[in-house]
Design a protein around this motif. Structure first.
Motif, PDB file in Angstrom:
ATOM      1  N   ILE A  63       0.840  -1.204   0.000  1.00  0.00           N
ATOM      2  CA  ILE A  63       0.000   0.000   0.000  1.00  0.00           C
ATOM      3  C   ILE A  63       0.877   1.256   0.000  1.00  0.00           C
ATOM      4  O   ILE A  63       0.684   2.160  -0.818  1.00  0.00           O
ATOM      5  CB  ILE A  63      -0.973  -0.010   1.212  1.00  0.00           C
ATOM      6  CG1 ILE A  63      -1.971  -1.163   1.055  1.00  0.00           C
ATOM      7  CG2 ILE A  63      -1.704   1.330   1.341  1.00  0.00           C
ATOM      8  CD1 ILE A  63      -2.909  -1.373   2.237  1.00  0.00           C
ATOM      9  N   GLY A  64       1.861   1.301   0.912  1.00  0.00           N
ATOM     10  CA  GLY A  64       2.725   2.496   0.998  1.00  0.00           C
ATOM     11  C   GLY A  64       3.478   2.748  -0.308  1.00  0.00           C
ATOM     12  O   GLY A  64       3.627   3.897  -0.742  1.00  0.00           O
ATOM     13  N   ARG A 102      12.764   0.073   5.583  1.00  0.00           N
ATOM     14  CA  ARG A 102      13.501  -0.557   6.675  1.00  0.00           C
ATOM     15  C   ARG A 102      14.913  -0.985   6.270  1.00  0.00           C
ATOM     16  O   ARG A 102      15.837  -0.878   7.047  1.00  0.00           O
ATOM     17  CB  ARG A 102      12.692  -1.766   7.171  1.00  0.00           C
ATOM     18  CG  ARG A 102      13.298  -2.443   8.363  1.00  0.00           C
ATOM     19  CD  ARG A 102      12.318  -3.132   9.261  1.00  0.00           C
ATOM     20  NE  ARG A 102      11.319  -4.004   8.631  1.00  0.00           N
ATOM     21  CZ  ARG A 102      10.418  -4.661   9.328  1.00  0.00           C
ATOM     22  NH1 ARG A 102      10.387  -4.546  10.649  1.00  0.00           N
ATOM     23  NH2 ARG A 102       9.528  -5.423   8.733  1.00  0.00           N
ATOM     24  N   LEU A 108      11.252   1.763  12.446  1.00  0.00           N
ATOM     25  CA  LEU A 108      10.270   2.642  13.089  1.00  0.00           C
ATOM     26  C   LEU A 108       9.980   2.267  14.542  1.00  0.00           C
ATOM     27  O   LEU A 108       9.298   3.024  15.240  1.00  0.00           O
ATOM     28  CB  LEU A 108       8.972   2.648  12.273  1.00  0.00           C
ATOM     29  CG  LEU A 108       9.105   3.226  10.855  1.00  0.00           C
ATOM     30  CD1 LEU A 108       7.896   2.848  10.004  1.00  0.00           C
ATOM     31  CD2 LEU A 108       9.239   4.750  10.894  1.00  0.00           C
ATOM     32  N   ALA A 130       2.912   1.352   7.656  1.00  0.00           N
ATOM     33  CA  ALA A 130       3.895   0.311   8.000  1.00  0.00           C
ATOM     34  C   ALA A 130       3.315  -0.789   8.886  1.00  0.00           C
ATOM     35  O   ALA A 130       3.692  -1.940   8.732  1.00  0.00           O
ATOM     36  CB  ALA A 130       5.123   0.923   8.659  1.00  0.00           C
ATOM     37  N   SER A 147      -3.486   3.683   9.189  1.00  0.00           N
ATOM     38  CA  SER A 147      -4.166   2.683   8.347  1.00  0.00           C
ATOM     39  C   SER A 147      -4.512   1.501   9.241  1.00  0.00           C
ATOM     40  O   SER A 147      -3.605   0.874   9.796  1.00  0.00           O
ATOM     41  CB  SER A 147      -3.228   2.187   7.239  1.00  0.00           C
ATOM     42  OG  SER A 147      -2.677   3.270   6.529  1.00  0.00           O
ATOM     43  N   SER A 148      -5.811   1.205   9.399  1.00  0.00           N
ATOM     44  CA  SER A 148      -6.154   0.027  10.209  1.00  0.00           C
ATOM     45  C   SER A 148      -6.944  -0.979   9.364  1.00  0.00           C
ATOM     46  O   SER A 148      -6.756  -1.010   8.137  1.00  0.00           O
ATOM     47  CB  SER A 148      -6.836   0.427  11.509  1.00  0.00           C
ATOM     48  OG  SER A 148      -8.183   0.666  11.335  1.00  0.00           O
ATOM     49  N   VAL A 190      -8.800   0.043   6.390  1.00  0.00           N
ATOM     50  CA  VAL A 190      -8.495  -0.590   5.096  1.00  0.00           C
ATOM     51  C   VAL A 190      -9.197  -1.943   4.999  1.00  0.00           C
ATOM     52  O   VAL A 190      -9.118  -2.760   5.912  1.00  0.00           O
ATOM     53  CB  VAL A 190      -6.955  -0.768   4.947  1.00  0.00           C
ATOM     54  CG1 VAL A 190      -6.617  -1.434   3.619  1.00  0.00           C
ATOM     55  CG2 VAL A 190      -6.236   0.580   5.073  1.00  0.00           C
ATOM     56  N   PRO A 191      -9.885  -2.190   3.878  1.00  0.00           N
ATOM     57  CA  PRO A 191     -10.565  -3.477   3.700  1.00  0.00           C
ATOM     58  C   PRO A 191      -9.621  -4.484   3.068  1.00  0.00           C
ATOM     59  O   PRO A 191      -8.403  -4.258   3.020  1.00  0.00           O
ATOM     60  CB  PRO A 191     -11.677  -3.100   2.714  1.00  0.00           C
ATOM     61  CG  PRO A 191     -11.024  -2.078   1.831  1.00  0.00           C
ATOM     62  CD  PRO A 191     -10.037  -1.315   2.697  1.00  0.00           C
ATOM     63  N   TRP A 206       8.856  -2.099  -4.502  1.00  0.00           N
ATOM     64  CA  TRP A 206       9.350  -3.282  -3.802  1.00  0.00           C
ATOM     65  C   TRP A 206       8.266  -4.337  -3.763  1.00  0.00           C
ATOM     66  O   TRP A 206       8.106  -5.091  -4.705  1.00  0.00           O
ATOM     67  CB  TRP A 206       9.842  -2.850  -2.406  1.00  0.00           C
ATOM     68  CG  TRP A 206      10.632  -3.885  -1.674  1.00  0.00           C
ATOM     69  CD1 TRP A 206      10.183  -4.677  -0.659  1.00  0.00           C
ATOM     70  CD2 TRP A 206      12.002  -4.242  -1.891  1.00  0.00           C
ATOM     71  NE1 TRP A 206      11.176  -5.505  -0.228  1.00  0.00           N
ATOM     72  CE2 TRP A 206      12.308  -5.268  -0.963  1.00  0.00           C
ATOM     73  CE3 TRP A 206      12.978  -3.809  -2.761  1.00  0.00           C
ATOM     74  CZ2 TRP A 206      13.561  -5.858  -0.878  1.00  0.00           C
ATOM     75  CZ3 TRP A 206      14.238  -4.392  -2.682  1.00  0.00           C
ATOM     76  CH2 TRP A 206      14.515  -5.399  -1.760  1.00  0.00           C
ATOM     77  N   ARG A 207       7.450  -4.375  -2.705  1.00  0.00           N
ATOM     78  CA  ARG A 207       6.415  -5.406  -2.650  1.00  0.00           C
ATOM     79  C   ARG A 207       5.211  -4.938  -3.474  1.00  0.00           C
ATOM     80  O   ARG A 207       4.645  -3.881  -3.212  1.00  0.00           O
ATOM     81  CB  ARG A 207       6.000  -5.665  -1.196  1.00  0.00           C
ATOM     82  CG  ARG A 207       5.004  -6.813  -1.073  1.00  0.00           C
ATOM     83  CD  ARG A 207       4.727  -7.214   0.370  1.00  0.00           C
ATOM     84  NE  ARG A 207       5.940  -7.681   0.999  1.00  0.00           N
ATOM     85  CZ  ARG A 207       6.565  -7.061   1.999  1.00  0.00           C
ATOM     86  NH1 ARG A 207       6.073  -5.951   2.490  1.00  0.00           N
ATOM     87  NH2 ARG A 207       7.652  -7.550   2.508  1.00  0.00           N
ATOM     88  N   THR A 211       5.945  -9.730   5.484  1.00  0.00           N
ATOM     89  CA  THR A 211       6.363  -9.691   6.892  1.00  0.00           C
ATOM     90  C   THR A 211       5.250  -9.175   7.808  1.00  0.00           C
ATOM     91  O   THR A 211       5.450  -9.028   9.002  1.00  0.00           O
ATOM     92  CB  THR A 211       7.574  -8.747   7.060  1.00  0.00           C
ATOM     93  OG1 THR A 211       7.195  -7.440   6.579  1.00  0.00           O
ATOM     94  CG2 THR A 211       8.783  -9.234   6.283  1.00  0.00           C
TER      95      THR A 211
END
Ligand code: NAP
Length: 355
Positions: free
Chosen positions: A14-15, A40, A60, A82, A113-114, A172-173, A183-184, A345
């Motif tokens: 997402i980030g 990271r 972080l 994150a 973001s939850s 976030v759903p 990256w990812r 991760t």
């Protein structure tokens, strides 16, 4: 106000996609902002440096390093992707933004973001239907309990208030689609099902169907952008205890999705049967998928009666719907075959507790 934005989890799905969207803008308030990206590892830092953004390599969970990064880079707005699970991270970031506010004399902002699963019965939500305009924060406090994502939600709102930082919570759903980060590039759920099915040559589904909220990654990213634009334009929008934004575009019909995954993998000769079987146990599902055993059932079978209001009031217009989602499953499978190069991760903190 200052317009220095820090995106955490910028090497993540997402980030990374938020970052790609923000730096691709050719006009508007985000184009005028300074973007920093927190990652990271050294390898991630090198990869993202090529984008021409200010890359900050930081763990972080290190409070001193976070404070130093926020103050040195004069960060005014944090878009935090994150971790929804590790409360130490938002705590460090919010404290640092509080310090930054004192130094600059300008408002600072934290976008958390939850996770929507928290608002389903299986996720521990006892109140049935919920609008994001309801007293969600008060209800989360009433529930309390040990769920780390709920604890983090509460912490974000309370600490932001205590440190004079304006906070928002994008809930976030289930997110799908190819990410546009460096990256990812893969999400969590469907790639895990596809990966696991290929490894064991069989597709499993849970014994109960679920219809959780969903959004395509491109639609979700537009919501982050909209929120940041409103902040930069100093519009007054719901924040703090009222600042929940359910990012729900449509629902995910899990059994129908599993049928499509089975068909797609079977057509490629990657599984033995073209129909899913039932997971023999939740424990096995958690082990195979790499999900935390405590939450695997909620992740696989919950629905939740969420009514998103705030995001749509901001002007959010998601383009993807349930039909398009189902039609895209074959590409979800193809994306795993092409892009599954980086280990996820996201649940490490919880799955290490399982062992
Ligand atoms: N994807 C979904 O469908 C979904 C659904 C609901 C909620 N969410 C939530 O949205 C957030 C982002 O999800 P995502 O799919 O983008 O996850 P992701 O791809 O795993 O991205 C998270 C990123 O944060 C980084 N990170 C984690 N801990 C860190 C630390 N201590 N210091 C520095 N960086 C750290 C990770 O670094 P490494 O690369 O080094 O591991 C990773 O790059 C998560 O909180 C997740 O729970 C996601």
């Amino acid at each position: 106000m200052g317009n220095n934005i820090l995106i955490t989890g910028a090497a993540g799905y997402i980030g990374g996609s938020v970052l790609a969207n923000f730096i691709s803008r050719t006009s508007g308030p985000i184009k005028a902002a300074q973007i920093s990206a927190a990652v990271r590892s050294e390898e991630q830092a090198q990869k993202l440096s090529k984008l021409g953004v200010n890359v900050i390599q930081v763990d972080l969970v290190d409070e001193t390093a976070v404070k130093e990064a926020v103050l040195r880079n004069e960060i005014d707005i944090v878009v935090h992707t994150a971790s929804a699970i590790d409360g130490r991270i938002p705590s460090h970031l919010i404290k640092a933004l509080g310090q930054r506010r004192k130094v600059s004399g300008e408002e600072t902002y934290f976008i958390h973001s939850s996770i929507t699963t928290l608002f389903s019965e299986e996720g521990g939500w006892p109140y049935g239907q919920v609008r994001d305009t309801d007293t969600v924060f008060e209800k989360e406090k009433e529930i309390g309990g040990p769920h780390p994502v709920r604890q983090t939600n509460i912490l974000v709102t309370e600490q932001a208030k205590a440190h004079g930082v304006t906070s928002f919570n994008i809930v976030v759903p289930h997110v799908y689609g190819r990410g546009s980060g460096e990256w990812r590039k893969l999400s969590v759920s469907i790639p895990a099902y596809v990966r696991t099915s290929m490894a064991h040559k069989i597709v499993y589904k849970f014994d109960k169907d679920g219809h959780p909220p969903a959004a395509h990654i491109s639609d979700l990213i537009e919501l982050y952008a909209l929120l940041v634009e409103k902040i930069l334009q100093k519009e007054r929008i719901p924040s703090g205890e009222e600042g929940y934004y359910f990012a729900m575009a449509h629902r995910t019909p899990w059994w129908a999705a599993m049928d499509r995954i089975a068909q797609s993998l079977h057509a490629r000769g990657l599984v033995a049967e073209s129909k899913p079987s039932i997971w023999p146990s939740d424990k096995m599902a958690a082990d195979y998928l790499g999900f935390p055993v405590l939450y695997v059932r909620a992740m696989g079978t919950s629905s939740g009666d969420l009514v998103p209001v705030n995001a749509y009031r901001l002007g959010w217009k998601p383009k993807w719907d349930e039909e398009q989602f189902l039609a895209s499953i074959d590409d979800e499978v193809q994306a795993v075959l092409e892009l599954d190069t980086v280990k996820a991760t996201i649940f490490d903190l919880l799955t290490s507790a399982d062992k």
